[in-house]
Design an enzyme around this catalytic site. Structure first.
Site, PDB file in Angstrom:
ATOM      1  N   LYS A  39      23.184  21.400  39.789  1.00 34.82           N
ATOM      2  CA  LYS A  39      24.566  21.282  40.269  1.00 34.82           C
ATOM      3  C   LYS A  39      24.603  20.935  41.749  1.00 34.82           C
ATOM      4  CE  LYS A  39      27.305  24.025  38.306  1.00 34.82           C
ATOM      5  NZ  LYS A  39      27.704  25.352  37.829  1.00 34.82           N
ATOM      6  N   ARG A 108      29.171  29.532  42.549  1.00 32.17           N
ATOM      7  CA  ARG A 108      28.748  29.084  41.221  1.00 32.17           C
ATOM      8  C   ARG A 108      27.230  28.974  41.151  1.00 32.17           C
ATOM      9  NH1 ARG A 108      31.880  23.720  39.736  1.00 32.17           N
ATOM     10  NH2 ARG A 108      31.616  24.472  37.597  1.00 32.17           N
ATOM     11  N   GLY A 117      27.170  28.116  30.854  1.00 29.20           N
ATOM     12  CA  GLY A 117      27.784  29.405  30.589  1.00 29.20           C
ATOM     13  C   GLY A 117      26.842  30.584  30.607  1.00 29.20           C
ATOM     14  N   MET A 119      24.903  31.716  33.156  1.00 28.86           N
ATOM     15  CA  MET A 119      24.853  32.485  34.407  1.00 28.86           C
ATOM     16  C   MET A 119      26.266  32.571  34.986  1.00 28.86           C
ATOM     17  SD  MET A 119      21.253  31.293  36.075  1.00 28.86           S
ATOM     18  CE  MET A 119      21.705  29.580  36.073  1.00 28.86           C
ATOM     19  N   ARG A 352      26.410  15.812  35.827  1.00 28.60           N
ATOM     20  CA  ARG A 352      25.038  16.022  35.377  1.00 28.60           C
ATOM     21  C   ARG A 352      24.778  15.060  34.234  1.00 28.60           C
ATOM     22  NH1 ARG A 352      26.532  22.005  33.045  1.00 28.60           N
ATOM     23  NH2 ARG A 352      27.981  21.334  31.447  1.00 28.60           N
ATOM     24  N   HIS A 468      32.610  25.960  25.366  1.00 32.39           N
ATOM     25  CA  HIS A 468      31.296  26.605  25.368  1.00 32.39           C
ATOM     26  C   HIS A 468      30.570  26.384  24.047  1.00 32.39           C
ATOM     27  CE1 HIS A 468      28.624  30.082  24.525  1.00 32.39           C
ATOM     28  NE2 HIS A 468      28.267  29.904  25.779  1.00 32.39           N
ATOM     29  N   SER A 799     -12.481  18.008  13.583  1.00 29.02           N
ATOM     30  CA  SER A 799     -11.039  18.146  13.375  1.00 29.02           C
ATOM     31  C   SER A 799     -10.686  19.585  13.702  1.00 29.02           C
ATOM     32  CB  SER A 799     -10.665  17.824  11.924  1.00 29.02           C
ATOM     33  OG  SER A 799      -9.267  17.970  11.749  1.00 29.02           O
ATOM     34  N   CYS A 867      -5.780  19.005  12.770  1.00 30.04           N
ATOM     35  CA  CYS A 867      -5.127  18.993  11.466  1.00 30.04           C
ATOM     36  C   CYS A 867      -4.315  20.250  11.184  1.00 30.04           C
ATOM     37  CB  CYS A 867      -6.152  18.769  10.347  1.00 30.04           C
ATOM     38  SG  CYS A 867      -7.458  20.011  10.304  1.00 30.04           S
ATOM     39  N   TYR A 887      -6.573  11.406  17.173  1.00 26.09           N
ATOM     40  CA  TYR A 887      -5.458  11.426  16.226  1.00 26.09           C
ATOM     41  C   TYR A 887      -4.940  12.846  16.039  1.00 26.09           C
ATOM     42  CZ  TYR A 887      -8.661  13.203  12.611  1.00 26.09           C
ATOM     43  OH  TYR A 887      -9.549  13.961  11.901  1.00 26.09           O
TER      44      TYR A 887
END
Length: 915
Positions: A39, A108, A117, A119, A352, A468, A799, A867, A887
Site C-alpha cells: 500500500k 492503515r 481485511g 489486519m 495494487r 470482503h 527417481s 515420482c 523430469y
C-alpha cells in the site's frame, strides 16, 4: 530500484538507530514493497505520477519487526513520526485534532503482499469531544462530523482496545430501531450524538478506560495496534493459507483523511481496470454515495455498479477512467483501485495489482501480450499452476433440471455444492467431519476466514464484487456469490428464506454457481470443465466464453512448453491411465507401480507366492503370474510407444497381500469351536503370524522382498523384457526402464541388477531382439540419498520417491499423522504447509539436492527424476528445476499443472509477483 540496494534498508549488522523508519509519500516508489509494504509503495508511486493522493507518510516494515521482536517501538520512531506529522500539518494548514480546524488521519496497515481485511485500520484519528464541533463547522455539516466521530470510536474500540464489535453494532441497531429506520445514513445529527455517547460508555465498561481525547495518543495507540495485528489469529491463518512468510511485518500508512460521507456529492468506491472475475475489459467496480471506504469492503450497504457514477458525478467518473488507464498502462496489469470523492474532488486512496479469478488470470495474461504490454515470459509469471488446477474442476450441467431460488453477483467462479451453514464455527466443525458445506452469511468479515477456508463456497445476501467475501474468495480460488438481495439470511435462527417463502434450514443442501451468480436448492449435477475437455482433445477454441478461456489456456501452455527444461511424465499403472496422461501432455511414464496390477482377482496369486512353502509351489505361482504381467506391459508400452516407461518392481507393504490376521484368527477360532475342518486356515494363520510385521511400511517390501522371495523380480524383469521384445517385433518403439525400489545400499542393487541383466540377455537370445533396458533405482530412504555416489555405480537413473523419503526423514507415518496432529502443527505455524503436499526443502529437499549432485559426480549421464506426488506440486516443481532434475512425474490430472510450472520455473523473474 532494488529494495536490497536502497541505502535506507538496514544492512546486516547495521544499528537500529541509524535506520530511517518513516518515508513521506513523495520519497518512495512501487519497487520498495519490502520496506513500505504494498500500500505504501503504491501510494508513493501514484504520488510520483502526479495523481491526486492525499498527503501522508509510511512507517516501514522494519519498524514493525523491531516492535514485534522487542515489544517496544524503535527509540527513533516517535521523533521521526513527529517530524513527518509536522510537515503534513504544514502542508494541510491544520493540526492533528485541532479544536477549530482539525486535521484527521487514517492509520492503515499495508504488508508487502495484499492481505485484504486481515489486519487493522482506524479512520478519523484526531476527533474528540472538542474537535468534532470544529469539524462540523469546517464542513458545514453537523451530521457528517458526528457520524465520523462514532465511526472512530467504533473502529478504535474494536481494533485498538479489543472490544467485541457486536457491542457497537447492537447499540447502532437499537438507535435505528428507535428512529424506525433501516440504514445508518437515515440517522440525524442528534441521533448520532446519542450513539457517540453510548459508544463511549461501551468503551469505559469494556476497556476499563475512557476513549482517549488526545489525538496523538489515538494515533500512537493505533500504530501499535496495526503492528500487533500482523500476528493476529486471522492474519496468521491467512498467511498460512496463501503461503506468505511470517517474518515480513507490516508497514503503517498515515494518510490525511478525505471524506466520502459528506453528502450526496461525496462517496467512496473500488474500481478494477478489468473485470477480476472474467478478465474482460470495461468499467467494473462498486460505488456508494455518502459513505466511507469501510462501508464498501464490509458489504454492510449494497453498492451501485461503478458505471452508475457517470450519472451521479460525470466529471469525477471521467477523471477516474483516465486514471485507471494511466495505472493499468503503468503497472501493465489489472489494477484494483480504492477512491473517495469529497464534494466533487476525486482522491486516490490505494492501488495494487488486483486479485483475479483463475480464468481472468489466463485471459488477462494473453490480452496484455496482444496489447504489447508484456511478453510471453512475463505472461507465464502472471498465472500459476494452482489457478490452472482450479480451471480443471467440474462445472454445473446446464441441461440438468434445477430449482433456482436466487441470484446474486458472480464474485468468484466455480460450481459449489454443500450443506448450508450460517457461521464459521459450524463450517469448520462439519467440514472436519467430512461434510461439504456452503457458508451463508449476510456479509462476511475477517473473523469468518476459518469458515471460508473450510467451505466449498460462500454465499452472502449483501456486498458486491469488492466486498470482503468476494476479494478473499477470489484470492483463495473459492466459489462465491455475493449480494443475493432476494435471500433473507437469519444467522441467529440459522436459516435462509428464499423468494416464495421457502425456508432453507441449516443442513439443507444448496448449490451456488460463482460464474453466473445463481443459487439453487438441492444438489446440481456437475460436468467436466471445458479446460479438461481441451486437454483431452474434445474441445477447441471458438467464439463463446468457454472457448475464449480454452484459447487463453492453450496459448499459455504453448508458452510454457517452449520455455521449460523439465520434462513431465505420468504416474500410471495401466494403458487407460497412460493414454489419458499422454493426451494431457505426458512425455512418458515416470512410475508404473506393479503392485497395482495385482489387485482384485490377481491378489490371491501373489498371496500364494509369498506364503509358498516349497520351491515347486513358488515356481507354479510365478508361472501363472508371468503371462499376466507380460500382457499388462505390452498394453502399457503400446499406449506410450516412443516414450520412456519406468516400471517399478513390486513394492507393496507385505500386509497388503496377506489375509487380515484378526479376521483369519476369528475364522480359525470359530472352526475349532464348531469342530470343523480347518487345516488350511490354520496353516495360513501360522504363515501370516510368521510374516506379521508391527510396521509394514518399514518391513519386508521393495528390494528386500525381491531378495527374500527367489524368482519374484526375475519374473517381472522377464515379463518386461518379453513385452518390449514383442512390441519391437511388431514395429513398435518400447522404451522400458526398470526401477528397483527401496534400495538402501549399493549391494542390494548390484545383486538384483546382476540377475536382471542375466534375464534380459536370455530374452534377447530367445527372441532375436536387441533390448536396451535402463536399470535404475528409487531413492526413498535417507541412507540411499546419503550413499548416492556409491549407488550410482550400479544405477543408470535415480527417481526420487519423495512420499516415502518424507516419511522416513520426518519419522512420520503419513496415513496416521495427517489425521492426528497435522492440523495442530499447521495452526501453530510449525508447518506452513504439509511436507507431503510441498517438499520440505531444508530437510527432504537437501537430501534430494545432495544425492543428485553425488550421483552425477559418479555417473555424469545419470538421469534424475522424481515420482512422488510432489512432482505435480507447483512450488516443488520450481525446486526440482533449481536442483537440476531432468523430469518430474505426477498423476495424469496434475500433468498440465506441472508443465505450466516447469515453464514458469525456467522463466522465473525475481521482480514478478502476482499473489
Amino acid at each position: 530500484m532494488s529494495e536490497n540496494k536502497d541505502p535506507q534498508v538496514p544492512a546486516s549488522g547495521e544499528s537500529v538507530e541509524s535506520v530511517k523508519f518513516v518515508y513521506d509519500f513523495t520519497e518512495g516508489n512501487k519497487d520498495l514493497k519490502d520496506l513500505l509494504g504494498g500500500k505504501g509503495a503504491n501510494l508513493a508511486e501514484m504520488t510520483n505520477l502526479g495523481l491526486p493522493v492525499p498527503p501522508g507518510f509510511t512507517i516501514t516494515t522494519e519498524a514493525c519487526k523491531v516492535y514485534l521482536d522487542s515489544g517496544e517501538e524503535p527509540a527513533a520512531l516517535r521523533d521521526e513520526v513527529s517530524a513527518h506529522l509536522e510537515a503534513l500539518e504544514a502542508t494541510m494548514g491544520k493540526k492533528l485534532g485541532q479544536a477549530d480546524n482539525p486535521l484527521l488521519v487514517s492509520v492503515r496497515s499495508g504488508a508487502k503482499f495484499s492481505m485484504p481485511g486481515m489486519m487493522d485500520t482506524v479512520l478519523n484519528i484526531g476527533l474528540s469531544d472538542e474537535s468534532v464541533r470544529g469539524l462540523a463547522e469546517q464542513a458545514g455539516d453537523e451530521r457528517f462530523a458526528w457520524d465520523s466521530y462514532r465511526r472512530l470510536i467504533q473502529m478504535f474500540g474494536k481494533t485498538v482496545l479489543g472490544i467485541d464489535g457486536d457491542h457497537f453494532e447492537d447499540a447502532l441497531d437499537k438507535a435505528k430501531e428507535a428512529k424506525q429506520v433501516t440504514v445508518d445514513t437515515e440517522l440525524a445529527a442528534a441521533d448520532l450524538k446519542k450513539v457517540v455517547s453510548t459508544f463511549k460508555k461501551i468503551v469505559k465498561k469494556e476497556a476499563g478506560r475512557d476513549f482517549p481525547q488526545d489525538p496523538r495518543e489515538q494515533m500512537d495507540l493505533a500504530i501499535k495496534a496495526v503492528f500487533e495485528s500482523w500476528n493476529g489469529d486471522r492474519a496468521r491463518l491467512y498467511r498460512r493459507q496463501e503461503r506468505i512468510p511470517h517474518d515480513l511485518g507490516t508497514a503503517v500508512n498515515i494518510c490525511s483523511m478525505v471524506f466520502g460521507n459528506l453528502g450526496p456529492d461525496s462517496g467512496t468506491g473500488v474500481a478494477f481496470t478489468r473485470d477480476p472475475a472474467s478478465g474482460h475489459q470495461g468499467v467494473y467496480g462498486d460505488y456508494l454515495q455518502n459513505a466511507q471506504g469501510e462501508d464498501v469492503v464490509a458489504g454492510i450497504r449494497n453498492t451501485v455498479a461503478l458505471a452508475e457514477l457517470e450519472n451521479i458525478d460525470k466529471p469525477s467518473y471521467d477523471r477516474l477512467l483516465q486514471i485507471m488507464e494511466i495505472l493499468e498502462n503503468h503497472y501493465k496489469d489489472l489494477c484494483d483501485i480504492e477512491f473517495t470523492i469529497e464534494r466533487g474532488q476525486l482522491w486516490m486512496l490505494q492501488t495494487r495489482v488486483g486479485k483475479r479469478t483463475a480464468g481472468a488470470a489466463f485471459r488477462i495474461a494473453t490480452q496484455l501480450v496482444d496489447q504489447g504490454l508484456i511478453d510471453e515470459t512475463e505472461a507465464l509469471q502472471r498465472v500459476t499452476g494452482a489457478q490452472l488446477a482450479q480451471l480443471m474442476f467440474p462445472r454445473f450441467d446446464e441441461h440438468a433440471k434445477t430449482e433456482q431460488v436466487g441470484r446474486g453477483i458472480a464474485a468468484s467462479p466455480g460450481a459449489a455444492v454443500g450443506k448450508a451453514v450460517f457461521d464459521s464455527y459450524t463450517a469448520v466443525k462439519w467440514s472436519r467431519s467430512g461434510e461439504k458445506v456452503i457458508l451463508v452469511r449476510r456479509e462476511t468479515n475477517p473473523d469468518d476466514l476459518d469458515g471460508m477456508i473450510a467451505a466449498e463456497g460462500i454465499l452472502t445476501s449483501r456486498g458486491g464484487k469488492t466486498s470482503h467475501a468476494a476479494v478473499v474468495a477470489r484470492g483463495m480460488g473459492k466459489t462465491c456469490v455475493c449480494g443475493a438481495e432476494d435471500l433473507e439470511v437469519d444467522t441467529k435462527r440459522r436459516r435462509m428464506t428464499v423468494p416464495g417463502g421457502h425456508v432453507v434450514e441449516e443442513g439443507d443442501v444448496i448449490s451456488i454457481d460463482g460464474s453466473s451468480g445463481k443459487v439453487y436448492l438441492g444438489e446440481v449435477p456437475v460436468v467436466p470443465s471445458p479446460v479438461v475437455e481441451y486437454f483431452e482433445g474434445r474441445m477447441h477454441a471458438g467464439a463463446d466464453e468457454a472457448d475464449e478461456l480454452v484459447e487463453a489456456v492453450h496459448r499459455i501452455m504453448a508458452f510454457a512448453d517452449r520455455k521449460r527444461r523439465l520434462r513431465v511424465r505420468a504416474n500410471a499403472d495401466n494403458a487407460e491411465d497412460a493414454l489419458r496422461a499422454r493426451r494431457f501432455g505426458a512425455q512418458g511414464i515416470g512410475l508404473c507401480r506393479t503392485e497395482h496390477m495385482f489387485l482384485g482377482d490377481r491378489r490371491e496369486l501373489v498371496e500364494r507366492l509369498i506364503l509358498a512353502d516349497t520351491e515347486a509351489e513358488r515356481e507354479e505361482s510365478l508361472k501363472q503370474l508371468l503371462p499376466l504381467q507380460k500382457r499388462d506391459f505390452v498394453e502399457l508400452f503400446e499406449a506410450m510407444d516412443g516414450l520412456p516407461v519406468t516400471v517399478r518392481l513390486l513394492d507393496p507393504p507385505l500386509h497388503e497381500f496377506l489375509p487380515d490376521i484378526t479376521e483369519l484368527s476369528v475364522r480359525v477360532a470359530l472352526a475349532e469351536s464348531r469342530q470343523e475342518p480347518h487345516e488350511n486356515e490354520l496353516r495360513l494363520l501360522q504363515a501370516v503370524h510368521r510374516l506379521h510385521e508391527q510396521n509394514p511400511m518399514l518391513g519386508l517390501r521393495g528390494v528386500r522382498l525381491g531378495l527374500v522371495i527367489p524368482g519374484l523380480f526375475s519374473m517381472q524383469v522377464r515379463a518386461i523384457a518379453e513385452a518390449a521384445a514383442e512390441r519391437r517385433n511388431a514395429k513398435g518403439d518400447p522404451r522400458a526402464e526398470i526401477m528397483i525400489p527401496l534400495v538402501g545400499t549399493v549391494q542390494e542393487l548390484e545383486i538384483v541388477r546382476e540377475e536382471a541383466d542375466r534375464v534380459i540377455a536370455e530374452v534377447e537370445q530367445a527372441t532375436g531382439t536387441g533390448l536396451k533396458l535402463a536399470i535404475g533405482t528409487m531413492i526413498e530412504l535417507p541412507r540411499a540419498a546419503l550413499t548416492a555416489a556409491q549407488i550410482a555405480e550400479a544405477a543408470e537413473f535415480f527417481s526420487f520417491g519423495t512420499n516415502d523419503l518424507t516419511q522416513t526423514v520426518w519419522g512420520f507415518s503419513r496415513d496416521d499423522v495427517e489425521a492426528s496432529f497435522f492440523t495442530a502443527y499447521l495452526e501453530k505455524g510449525i508447518f506452513g504447509v504439509s511436507p507431503f503436499e510441498t517438499i520440505d526443502k531444508d530437510g527432504v529437499g537437501s537430501l534430494v539436492q545432495s544425492a543428485a549432485k553425488a550421483g552425477r559426480a559418479t555417473r555424469p549421464d545419470l538421469k534424475l527424476g522424481v515420482c512422488g506426488e510432489h512432482g505435480g506440486d507447483p512450488e516443488s516443481v520450481h525446486f526440482f528445476h533449481e536442483v537440476g532434475l531432468d523430469y518430474v512425474s505426477c498423476s495424469p490430472f496434475r500433468i498440465p499443472v506441472a508443465r505450466l510450472e516447469a515453464g514458469r520455473a525456467a522463466t522465473q523473474s525475481a521482480g514478478s509477483d502476482h499473489r
